[in-house]
Design a protein around this motif. Structure first.
Motif, short mmCIF file in Angstrom:
data_model
loop_
_atom_site.label_atom_id
_atom_site.label_comp_id
_atom_site.label_asym_id
_atom_site.label_seq_id
_atom_site.Cartn_x
_atom_site.Cartn_y
_atom_site.Cartn_z
N ILE A 206 0.81 -1.31 0.12
CA ILE A 206 0.32 -0.44 0.27
C ILE A 206 0.97 1.05 0.05
CG2 ILE A 206 -1.22 1.67 0.91
CD1 ILE A 206 -2.77 -1.52 2.01
N ASN A 207 1.94 1.53 0.85
CA ASN A 207 2.90 2.50 0.90
C ASN A 207 3.87 2.98 -0.28
OD1 ASN A 207 3.79 4.25 2.49
ND2 ASN A 207 5.75 3.68 2.47
N LYS A 208 3.52 2.11 -1.76
CA LYS A 208 4.64 2.07 -2.78
C LYS A 208 3.17 2.99 -3.36
CE LYS A 208 6.41 -1.79 -3.61
NZ LYS A 208 6.24 -3.45 -4.07
N ARG A 209 2.12 3.16 -3.60
CA ARG A 209 0.85 4.38 -3.95
C ARG A 209 1.05 5.51 -2.91
NH1 ARG A 209 -4.72 0.81 -4.85
NH2 ARG A 209 -5.15 3.15 -6.00
N PHE A 210 2.08 5.61 -2.10
CA PHE A 210 2.57 6.89 -1.63
C PHE A 210 4.14 7.58 -1.83
CE2 PHE A 210 -1.23 5.19 0.58
CZ PHE A 210 -1.99 6.16 0.66
N GLY A 211 4.53 6.02 -1.82
CA GLY A 211 5.92 6.49 -1.88
C GLY A 211 6.31 6.69 -0.64
N ARG A 212 7.65 5.90 -0.35
CA ARG A 212 8.05 5.98 1.18
C ARG A 212 8.24 7.07 1.59
NH1 ARG A 212 10.16 5.86 6.09
NH2 ARG A 212 11.36 4.78 6.54
N LYS A 213 7.91 8.06 2.61
CA LYS A 213 7.98 8.95 3.68
C LYS A 213 8.54 8.79 4.92
CE LYS A 213 4.18 11.50 0.07
NZ LYS A 213 3.45 11.99 0.51
N LEU A 214 9.45 9.62 4.86
CA LEU A 214 10.05 9.46 6.79
C LEU A 214 8.99 10.03 7.32
CD1 LEU A 214 12.90 9.32 8.36
CD2 LEU A 214 12.99 11.53 7.50
N GLY A 215 9.29 9.20 8.58
CA GLY A 215 7.43 10.04 9.55
C GLY A 215 6.91 9.65 9.84
N VAL A 216 6.44 8.72 8.36
CA VAL A 216 4.71 7.26 8.16
C VAL A 216 4.83 6.51 9.56
CG1 VAL A 216 3.72 6.30 7.25
CG2 VAL A 216 5.37 7.72 5.81
N ARG A 217 4.25 5.96 10.62
CA ARG A 217 4.13 5.47 11.76
C ARG A 217 3.39 4.44 11.35
NH1 ARG A 217 1.12 9.51 16.62
NH2 ARG A 217 -0.43 9.07 14.75
N SER A 218 2.47 4.69 10.57
CA SER A 218 1.23 3.40 10.32
C SER A 218 0.46 3.92 8.68
CB SER A 218 0.20 3.08 11.25
OG SER A 218 -0.19 3.96 11.62
N ILE A 219 -0.25 3.10 8.46
CA ILE A 219 -1.21 3.56 7.06
C ILE A 219 -2.43 2.57 7.96
CG2 ILE A 219 -2.01 2.17 4.94
CD1 ILE A 219 1.11 2.21 4.33
N ILE A 220 -3.36 3.07 7.56
CA ILE A 220 -4.77 3.31 8.33
C ILE A 220 -5.81 2.62 7.02
CG2 ILE A 220 -6.79 4.14 9.43
CD1 ILE A 220 -3.87 3.53 11.26
N ARG A 221 -5.94 1.86 7.06
CA ARG A 221 -6.91 0.98 5.49
C ARG A 221 -8.22 0.68 6.46
NH1 ARG A 221 -4.76 -4.08 3.23
NH2 ARG A 221 -5.46 -5.27 5.25
N VAL A 222 -9.45 1.45 5.84
CA VAL A 222 -10.64 1.23 6.52
C VAL A 222 -11.65 0.89 5.37
CG1 VAL A 222 -12.84 2.90 6.86
CG2 VAL A 222 -10.13 3.58 7.30
N GLY A 223 -12.24 -0.34 5.52
CA GLY A 223 -13.43 -1.23 4.95
C GLY A 223 -14.66 -0.63 5.15
N LEU A 224 -15.10 0.01 4.06
CA LEU A 224 -16.42 1.08 4.27
C LEU A 224 -18.00 0.14 4.06
CD1 LEU A 224 -15.40 3.27 1.27
CD2 LEU A 224 -15.29 3.77 4.09
N THR A 225 -18.62 0.69 5.29
CA THR A 225 -19.30 0.25 5.71
C THR A 225 -20.61 1.51 5.65
OG1 THR A 225 -19.22 1.54 8.37
CG2 THR A 225 -18.78 -1.00 7.92
N ARG A 226 -20.64 2.27 5.26
CA ARG A 226 -21.49 3.51 4.76
C ARG A 226 -21.08 4.53 3.98
NH1 ARG A 226 -26.76 4.92 7.57
NH2 ARG A 226 -27.25 6.71 6.78
N ILE A 227 -21.39 5.19 3.43
CA ILE A 227 -20.93 6.21 2.24
C ILE A 227 -22.04 7.28 2.02
CG2 ILE A 227 -20.05 6.72 0.17
CD1 ILE A 227 -18.67 4.00 -0.20
N GLN A 228 -21.90 8.38 2.79
CA GLN A 228 -23.43 9.50 2.64
C GLN A 228 -22.45 10.94 2.50
OE1 GLN A 228 -25.68 9.16 6.26
NE2 GLN A 228 -26.33 11.03 5.64
N ASP A 229 -22.86 11.44 1.55
CA ASP A 229 -22.93 13.12 1.89
C ASP A 229 -23.96 13.74 2.22
OD1 ASP A 229 -25.27 13.09 -0.28
OD2 ASP A 229 -24.62 12.89 -1.68
N SER A 230 -23.55 14.98 2.08
CA SER A 230 -24.30 16.13 3.06
C SER A 230 -24.61 17.21 1.80
CB SER A 230 -24.78 16.23 4.33
OG SER A 230 -23.50 16.53 4.70
N CYS A 231 -25.33 18.34 2.18
CA CYS A 231 -25.11 19.47 1.90
C CYS A 231 -23.53 20.33 1.55
CB CYS A 231 -26.42 20.12 1.50
SG CYS A 231 -26.31 21.01 3.76
#
Length: 186
Positions: A108-133
């Protein structure tokens, strides 16, 4: 009332890609625990597929999001249109913390390119996607990204960043474990 989506559509993806900042909200299970909202930027967000997103998590003054996600996985990501037509998009989901020793981290980090100071990647499986005005969100003009965090990391160097993580990112303000790899004896 906002519109619900079954997945991230092409239109939502285009909206996300135009945004310069997003906000992450998490909370511990304990009633007296602190709810956390963190602004994020620096081109650190990626759509992995129409139901999964991820973002880079940099070393910082606290580790609330990591601790909360490890405890209960609940997370909400919000994008607001600060330019153009008003629009808010919330991505609700179940998160997981990928520390550098996690087998999925490097891919996953390859998508961003390694950056100094990265401590983790937060990956999220979406359960709800909602917009508002977003009618109440003010208009702001984007000037440029700040490079302060990246310059801070470069100045510290990898060894000092590891020391910083051990001193500041092992536990949340509520005492929950955050970066486990730094909670082990050296």
């Amino acid at each position: 009332m906002g519109k619900l989506y079954g997945h991230i559509t092409d239109r939502l993806e285009a909206f996300i890609e135009r945004q310069h900042v997003f906000f992450v909200a998490t909370a511990p299970l304990e009633e007296g625990g602190h709810v956390n909202v963190s602004p994020k930027g620096q081109d650190t967000f990626a759509i992995l597929d129409s139901h999964t997103v991820a973002y880079l998590d940099f070393s910082g003054s606290g580790a609330e999001t990591i601790a909360h996600v490890k405890q209960n996985r609940r997370i909400t990501i919000m994008f607001c249109a600060f330019e153009g037509p008003p629009f808010i998009l919330r991505l609700y989901g179940r998160g997981e913390v990928l520390e550098p020793d996690n087998p999925d981290f490097a891919a996953i980090n390859k998508r961003f390119g390694r950056k100094l100071g990265v401590r983790s990647i937060i990956r999220v499986g979406l359960t709800r996607i909602q917009d508002s005005c977003g009618f109440g969100v003010p208009l702001y003009k984007f000037v440029k990204p700040r490079d302060t965090l990246l310059r801070w990391a470069e100045k510290k160097g990898e060894r000092e960043i590891v020391k910083f993580k051990r001193e500041h990112n092992v536990r949340s303000i509520d005492g929950l474990v955050a970066l486990e790899v730094f909670d082990r004896p050296q």
